[in-house]
Design an enzyme around this catalytic site. Structure first.
Site: not given
Ligand code: ADP
Length: 200
Positions: A36, A39, A108
């Site tokens: 998180s 970018g 992910s």
């Protein structure tokens, strides 16, 4: 007389090749993975802009347009994370068969989750981009204030803090945002994908 005989030239849904021909591009799935704040979305927006300037039709998929819509009934349990990615991958497949280039921005975090997406989409259409930003930098940026909350224990199972991130072992593209600008990162991805999405 059967339906087919009534409409001999319109007897099936148009295929991927016809749509790629119409759009004059080859479709592709670009899958950005990273912590998180690494970018992903910022680079995706810059990349989409560059692609659109060159005449390519794209769709950015991220938590904002997926988790609030098609996946708004899913949380962050292991089962829900798996279902989240399964649906995202199926949506990608629909875009792929519509000739469109998708740019995915999802943390992910595990190899298994990304392999699940790759398996559904098809390995030859799946390009893995590792937005490779060290945790310290993501935490300094703390764009949404989430790291602060995770450190304070207000968010549980936050990737990088109390939930693991498994870095891709062999990504197609490794983007090191600590060393390059957003524009350079988008250009790095563009260079790799342009030959693949351009029709000969
Ligand atoms: P993610 O989608 O991975 O959660 P975001 O794109 O929302 O991450 O946030 C990344 C933040 O880092 C943005 O505020 C962006 O402006 C900033 N940033 C600074 N340098 C870079 C860089 N080189 N590449 C990408 N983002 C950068």
């Amino acid at each position: 007389m059967s339906q087919e005989n009534l409409h001999p030239t319109f007897d099936r849904i148009l295929g991927r090749a016809e749509k790629e021909q119409l759009l004059q591009q080859n479709s592709k799935v670009i899958w950005m993975t990273g912590l998180s704040g690494s970018g992903k979305t910022t680079i995706a927006i810059a990349l989409e802009q560059k692609l659109n300037e060159k005449g390519f039709l794209t769709q950015v998929l991220d938590g904002d347009n997926v988790r609030t819509g098609i996946n708004n009934n899913l949380g962050f349990s292991v089962e829900d994370r798996t279902e989240n990615i399964r649906r995202i991958a199926e949506v990608n497949k629909l875009f792929l068969h519509c000739g469109i280039i998708t740019i995915n921005c999802f943390v992910s975090p595990t190899i298994a989750i990304r392999e699940q997406a790759r398996a559904i989409i098809g390995a030859s259409d799946f390009l893995e981009v590792f937005v490779n930003t060290p945790l310290e930098i993501c935490e300094q940026r703390d764009v949404k204030g989430l790291y602060k909350k995770a450190r304070a224990g207000e968010i549980k199972d936050f990737t990088g803090i109390d939930s693991p991130f498994e870095a891709p072992e062999n990504p197609d593209i490794d983007v090191r945002t600590a060393d390059i600008s957003v524009d350079e990162a988008a250009d790095q991805i563009l260079q790799v994908i342009l030959p693949q999405i351009t029709r000969k």
